[in-house]
Scaffold this motif. Structure first.
Motif, PDB file in Angstrom:
ATOM      1  N   ALA A   1      20.832  72.480 -10.816  1.00 41.32           N
ATOM      2  CA  ALA A   1      21.687  73.530 -11.259  1.00 41.32           C
ATOM      3  C   ALA A   1      23.068  72.807 -11.201  1.00 41.32           C
ATOM      4  O   ALA A   1      23.122  71.980 -10.149  1.00 41.32           O
ATOM      5  CB  ALA A   1      21.486  74.734 -10.517  1.00 41.32           C
ATOM      6  N   VAL A   2      23.950  72.950 -11.842  1.00 38.17           N
ATOM      7  CA  VAL A   2      25.512  72.703 -11.825  1.00 38.17           C
ATOM      8  C   VAL A   2      26.262  73.636 -11.996  1.00 38.17           C
ATOM      9  O   VAL A   2      26.229  74.513 -13.016  1.00 38.17           O
ATOM     10  CB  VAL A   2      25.617  71.589 -12.757  1.00 38.17           C
ATOM     11  N   PHE A   3      27.522  73.839 -10.948  1.00 38.43           N
ATOM     12  CA  PHE A   3      28.409  74.745 -11.212  1.00 38.43           C
ATOM     13  C   PHE A   3      29.881  73.951 -11.449  1.00 38.43           C
ATOM     14  O   PHE A   3      30.075  73.041 -10.674  1.00 38.43           O
ATOM     15  CB  PHE A   3      28.508  75.432 -10.070  1.00 38.43           C
ATOM     16  N   ALA A   4      30.337  74.045 -12.572  1.00 37.66           N
ATOM     17  CA  ALA A   4      31.583  73.368 -12.815  1.00 37.66           C
ATOM     18  C   ALA A   4      32.523  73.580 -13.869  1.00 37.66           C
ATOM     19  O   ALA A   4      32.119  74.819 -14.552  1.00 37.66           O
ATOM     20  CB  ALA A   4      30.874  71.695 -13.391  1.00 37.66           C
ATOM     21  N   ASP A   5      33.288  72.794 -14.639  1.00 38.49           N
ATOM     22  CA  ASP A   5      34.190  73.196 -15.476  1.00 38.49           C
ATOM     23  C   ASP A   5      33.446  73.386 -16.976  1.00 38.49           C
ATOM     24  O   ASP A   5      32.401  72.854 -16.900  1.00 38.49           O
ATOM     25  CB  ASP A   5      35.228  72.106 -15.849  1.00 38.49           C
ATOM     26  N   GLY A   6      33.892  74.170 -17.746  1.00 34.78           N
ATOM     27  CA  GLY A   6      33.214  74.493 -18.985  1.00 34.78           C
ATOM     28  C   GLY A   6      32.832  73.119 -19.997  1.00 34.78           C
ATOM     29  O   GLY A   6      32.000  73.171 -20.519  1.00 34.78           O
ATOM     30  N   ASP A   7      33.634  72.089 -19.901  1.00 37.95           N
ATOM     31  CA  ASP A   7      33.228  70.800 -20.626  1.00 37.95           C
ATOM     32  C   ASP A   7      32.221  70.199 -20.020  1.00 37.95           C
ATOM     33  O   ASP A   7      31.437  69.788 -20.817  1.00 37.95           O
ATOM     34  CB  ASP A   7      34.571  69.912 -20.618  1.00 37.95           C
ATOM     35  N   THR A   8      32.071  70.194 -18.490  1.00 35.17           N
ATOM     36  CA  THR A   8      31.027  69.539 -18.063  1.00 35.17           C
ATOM     37  C   THR A   8      29.599  70.585 -18.399  1.00 35.17           C
ATOM     38  O   THR A   8      28.782  69.802 -18.526  1.00 35.17           O
ATOM     39  CB  THR A   8      31.251  69.588 -16.560  1.00 35.17           C
ATOM     40  N   ILE A   9      29.808  71.865 -18.198  1.00 30.78           N
ATOM     41  CA  ILE A   9      28.712  72.587 -18.635  1.00 30.78           C
ATOM     42  C   ILE A   9      28.221  72.362 -20.167  1.00 30.78           C
ATOM     43  O   ILE A   9      27.004  72.204 -20.362  1.00 30.78           O
ATOM     44  CB  ILE A   9      29.100  73.947 -18.639  1.00 30.78           C
ATOM     45  N   ARG A  10      29.083  72.059 -21.162  1.00 31.63           N
ATOM     46  CA  ARG A  10      28.614  71.912 -22.710  1.00 31.63           C
ATOM     47  C   ARG A  10      28.335  70.514 -22.448  1.00 31.63           C
ATOM     48  O   ARG A  10      27.157  70.376 -23.272  1.00 31.63           O
ATOM     49  CB  ARG A  10      30.174  72.013 -23.341  1.00 31.63           C
ATOM     50  N   TRP A  11      28.724  69.601 -21.833  1.00 32.45           N
ATOM     51  CA  TRP A  11      28.127  68.020 -21.989  1.00 32.45           C
ATOM     52  C   TRP A  11      26.575  68.095 -21.471  1.00 32.45           C
ATOM     53  O   TRP A  11      25.721  67.524 -21.898  1.00 32.45           O
ATOM     54  CB  TRP A  11      29.019  67.340 -20.894  1.00 32.45           C
ATOM     55  N   LEU A  12      26.294  69.003 -20.223  1.00 30.03           N
ATOM     56  CA  LEU A  12      25.064  69.082 -19.935  1.00 30.03           C
ATOM     57  C   LEU A  12      23.918  69.709 -20.763  1.00 30.03           C
ATOM     58  O   LEU A  12      23.033  69.373 -21.063  1.00 30.03           O
ATOM     59  CB  LEU A  12      25.054  70.003 -18.272  1.00 30.03           C
ATOM     60  N   SER A  13      24.729  70.884 -21.531  1.00 31.59           N
ATOM     61  CA  SER A  13      23.603  71.623 -22.134  1.00 31.59           C
ATOM     62  C   SER A  13      23.321  70.754 -23.522  1.00 31.59           C
ATOM     63  O   SER A  13      22.160  70.859 -24.132  1.00 31.59           O
ATOM     64  CB  SER A  13      24.556  72.993 -22.704  1.00 31.59           C
ATOM     65  N   GLU A  14      24.138  70.003 -24.082  1.00 35.38           N
ATOM     66  CA  GLU A  14      23.819  69.057 -25.214  1.00 35.38           C
ATOM     67  C   GLU A  14      22.931  67.759 -24.879  1.00 35.38           C
ATOM     68  O   GLU A  14      22.136  67.708 -25.542  1.00 35.38           O
ATOM     69  CB  GLU A  14      25.233  68.233 -25.754  1.00 35.38           C
ATOM     70  N   ARG A  15      22.861  67.671 -23.602  1.00 42.03           N
ATOM     71  CA  ARG A  15      21.862  66.668 -23.279  1.00 42.03           C
ATOM     72  C   ARG A  15      20.422  67.123 -22.942  1.00 42.03           C
ATOM     73  O   ARG A  15      19.632  66.183 -22.800  1.00 42.03           O
ATOM     74  CB  ARG A  15      22.691  65.784 -22.206  1.00 42.03           C
ATOM     75  N   VAL A  16      20.354  68.299 -22.557  1.00 44.51           N
ATOM     76  CA  VAL A  16      19.106  68.670 -21.930  1.00 44.51           C
ATOM     77  C   VAL A  16      18.623  70.026 -22.880  1.00 44.51           C
ATOM     78  O   VAL A  16      19.012  71.145 -22.450  1.00 44.51           O
ATOM     79  CB  VAL A  16      18.906  69.183 -20.403  1.00 44.51           C
ATOM     80  N   PRO A  17      17.703  69.686 -23.814  1.00 47.90           N
ATOM     81  CA  PRO A  17      17.194  70.692 -24.784  1.00 47.90           C
ATOM     82  C   PRO A  17      16.547  71.955 -23.763  1.00 47.90           C
ATOM     83  O   PRO A  17      15.718  71.582 -22.869  1.00 47.90           O
ATOM     84  CB  PRO A  17      16.207  70.081 -25.616  1.00 47.90           C
ATOM     85  N   GLY A  18      16.674  73.102 -24.237  1.00 51.54           N
ATOM     86  CA  GLY A  18      15.918  74.159 -23.242  1.00 51.54           C
ATOM     87  C   GLY A  18      16.648  74.518 -21.891  1.00 51.54           C
ATOM     88  O   GLY A  18      16.054  75.368 -21.300  1.00 51.54           O
ATOM     89  N   SER A  19      17.522  74.032 -21.679  1.00 51.81           N
ATOM     90  CA  SER A  19      18.452  74.250 -20.401  1.00 51.81           C
ATOM     91  C   SER A  19      19.015  75.675 -20.551  1.00 51.81           C
ATOM     92  O   SER A  19      19.337  75.978 -22.029  1.00 51.81           O
ATOM     93  CB  SER A  19      19.532  73.229 -19.932  1.00 51.81           C
ATOM     94  N   TRP A  20      19.725  76.249 -19.664  1.00 48.36           N
ATOM     95  CA  TRP A  20      20.515  77.554 -19.919  1.00 48.36           C
ATOM     96  C   TRP A  20      21.750  77.480 -19.333  1.00 48.36           C
ATOM     97  O   TRP A  20      21.988  76.508 -18.300  1.00 48.36           O
ATOM     98  CB  TRP A  20      19.770  78.650 -19.079  1.00 48.36           C
ATOM     99  N   SER A  21      22.523  78.298 -19.677  1.00 44.27           N
ATOM    100  CA  SER A  21      24.019  78.459 -19.090  1.00 44.27           C
ATOM    101  C   SER A  21      24.686  79.641 -19.106  1.00 44.27           C
ATOM    102  O   SER A  21      24.169  80.480 -19.889  1.00 44.27           O
ATOM    103  CB  SER A  21      24.813  77.182 -19.845  1.00 44.27           C
ATOM    104  N   GLY A  22      25.787  79.615 -18.197  1.00 46.23           N
ATOM    105  CA  GLY A  22      26.517  81.162 -18.343  1.00 46.23           C
ATOM    106  C   GLY A  22      27.738  80.962 -17.627  1.00 46.23           C
ATOM    107  O   GLY A  22      28.191  80.073 -17.073  1.00 46.23           O
ATOM    108  N   GLY A  23      28.163  82.185 -17.196  1.00 52.90           N
ATOM    109  CA  GLY A  23      29.571  82.328 -16.504  1.00 52.90           C
ATOM    110  C   GLY A  23      30.651  82.686 -17.051  1.00 52.90           C
ATOM    111  O   GLY A  23      30.545  83.038 -18.217  1.00 52.90           O
ATOM    112  N   ALA A  24      31.680  82.286 -16.506  1.00 51.64           N
ATOM    113  CA  ALA A  24      33.117  82.660 -17.121  1.00 51.64           C
ATOM    114  C   ALA A  24      33.499  81.406 -17.993  1.00 51.64           C
ATOM    115  O   ALA A  24      34.554  80.939 -18.010  1.00 51.64           O
ATOM    116  CB  ALA A  24      34.094  82.858 -16.057  1.00 51.64           C
ATOM    117  N   LEU A  25      32.800  81.331 -19.061  1.00 52.80           N
ATOM    118  CA  LEU A  25      32.970  80.056 -19.974  1.00 52.80           C
ATOM    119  C   LEU A  25      34.110  80.711 -21.039  1.00 52.80           C
ATOM    120  O   LEU A  25      34.205  81.870 -21.126  1.00 52.80           O
ATOM    121  CB  LEU A  25      31.606  79.649 -20.563  1.00 52.80           C
ATOM    122  N   PRO A  26      34.925  79.733 -21.452  1.00 47.73           N
ATOM    123  CA  PRO A  26      34.712  78.462 -21.585  1.00 47.73           C
ATOM    124  C   PRO A  26      35.577  77.687 -20.221  1.00 47.73           C
ATOM    125  O   PRO A  26      35.681  76.606 -20.302  1.00 47.73           O
ATOM    126  CB  PRO A  26      35.585  77.912 -22.810  1.00 47.73           C
ATOM    127  N   GLY A  27      36.007  78.527 -19.362  1.00 47.57           N
ATOM    128  CA  GLY A  27      36.880  77.838 -18.314  1.00 47.57           C
ATOM    129  C   GLY A  27      36.010  77.098 -17.352  1.00 47.57           C
ATOM    130  O   GLY A  27      35.841  75.867 -17.102  1.00 47.57           O
TER     131      GLY A  27
END
Length: 268
Positions: free
Chosen positions: A215-241
Motif C-alpha cells: 500500500a502507498v499513500f502519496a501525491d496523485g502523480d505517484t498514485i497514477r504512476w503506481l496504477s499504470e505499472r501494476v494491472p489489477g491494483s486499486w486506488s482511491g482517496g482525495a485524488l487528483p491531489g
C-alpha cells in the motif's frame, strides 16, 4: 432514469466503516432489499453472481456497491445494473462517497444527512485531512473515533494494532519515502499511527509492505504512476491531489523492482 428505490436491490462490498454505515442505512430504509455477505476488501461481482442474476430475473435493478467487475462481459446484463463506488476511476475529492450515492438512490431528505454520515463520508474520501476540512472541522476526538471505528469495521485485531505500533517505530525514511513493513495484510493501523493530525510523525509518501500486499499513500502523480505499472491494483482517496494505492503483490522480483522505482522517484 434511475428506477424507484422499491425496485433496487443492493449488493454490498468489502467491510469498512462506510460499508457498515451503508448497511445500517439500508436496514432502516430498504429492509429485505439488500444482500451483505460480510466480504473483505477486494470483493467482486462474482461473489454475488447467482443472487444478481436472480434479482434481474425478478425485474429488480441490482446496485453493485464497491464490487470489482470480475465477471466476463456476457455474464450479466450490466446495462440493467447501477454501480456505486468511489475508487479507481471513480475516486476524487469532488465526487460523492459511496455512502452519499446510496443515500441519494434511496431518496432520503437532506436533513437526514447527519454529522456522523458527514464524518464517515469524508473519512472514506480523504482520511483525516478531509475530515479536518469539513465545516465545522472535525475535532481531534471525532477523527480518532472515526478512524478507530473504521479499523474495527475492517476487522483489525488488537494484535495487529500492536504490530503496527512496533512497525512504525522501526520505519525507514529515504528521501521523501517513509517505508514500514508490517505482518499481515492491513495497512490502515500503520497509516493512522503515521498521521500527524492523530499525533503521528507525519510523512510525504508512505509505503506499507505487507505479507502479500503493498500500500502507498502519496501525491496523485505517484498514485497514477503506481496504477499504470501494476494491472489489477486499486486506488482511491482525495485524488487528483493525494490518495492511496494498493495491490496484491507478494515479496519477489516484481515487488523489488517496484519498490526500487518508487524510491528513485521519491529520492529528492
Amino acid at each position: 432514469m434511475t428506477p424507484p428505490p422499491a425496485r433496487l436491490h443492493f449488493f454490498l462490498g468489502g467491510a469498512d466503516l462506510e460499508m457498515e454505515a451503508i448497511a445500517g442505512l439500508l436496514a432502516r430504509h430498504a429492509p429485505g432489499r439488500y444482500t451483505d455477505k460480510g466480504l473483505a476488501w477486494g470483493a467482486g461481482i462474482s461473489d454475488y453472481a447467482d443472487e444478481i442474476r436472480a434479482a434481474l430475473g425478478r425485474g429488480e435493478t441490482p446496485v453493485l456497491v464497491e464490487l470489482a467487475d470480475d465477471l466476463p462481459s456476457d455474464a450479466i446484463d450490466r446495462a440493467r445494473t447501477i454501480v456505486v463506488d468511489h475508487h479507481g476511476p471513480r475516486a476524487g475529492a469532488d465526487r460523492p462517497s459511496s455512502l452519499e450515492q446510496v443515500f441519494r438512490l434511496l431518496g432520503r431528505p437532506r436533513h437526514e444527512w447527519t454529522r456522523e454520515y458527514q464524518l464517515i463520508a469524508a473519512n472514506d474520501i480523504g482520511h483525516v485531512a478531509a475530515m479536518r476540512a469539513l465545516q465545522p472541522p472535525a475535532t481531534a476526538e471525532e477523527m480518532r473515533e472515526i478512524r478507530a471505528r473504521d479499523r474495527r469495521a475492517q476487522g483489525l485485531t488488537e494484535a495487529e494494532e500492536r504490530a503496527a505500533e512496533a512497525a512504525v517505530a522501526e520505519r525507514a525514511v529515504t528521501g521523501r519515502l517513509t517505508a514500514v513493513t508490517v505482518p499481515g495484510n492491513r495497512a490502515s493501523a500503520v497509516a493512522d499511527r503515521m498521521e500527524p493530525l492523530l499525533g503521528g510523525p507525519g510523512f510525504d509518501a508512505l509505503m506499507v509492505a505487507m505479507a502479500d500486499e503493498m500500500a502507498v499513500f502519496a501525491d496523485g502523480d505517484t498514485i497514477r504512476w503506481l496504477s499504470e505499472r501494476v494491472p489489477g491494483s486499486w486506488s482511491g482517496g482525495a485524488l487528483p491531489g493525494r490518495g492511496f494505492w494498493g495491490a496484491h503483490l507478494p515479496p519477489g522480483p516484481e515487488r523489488d523492482r517496484l519498490i526500487a522505482g518508487l524510491r528513485a522517484r521519491l529520492a529528492d
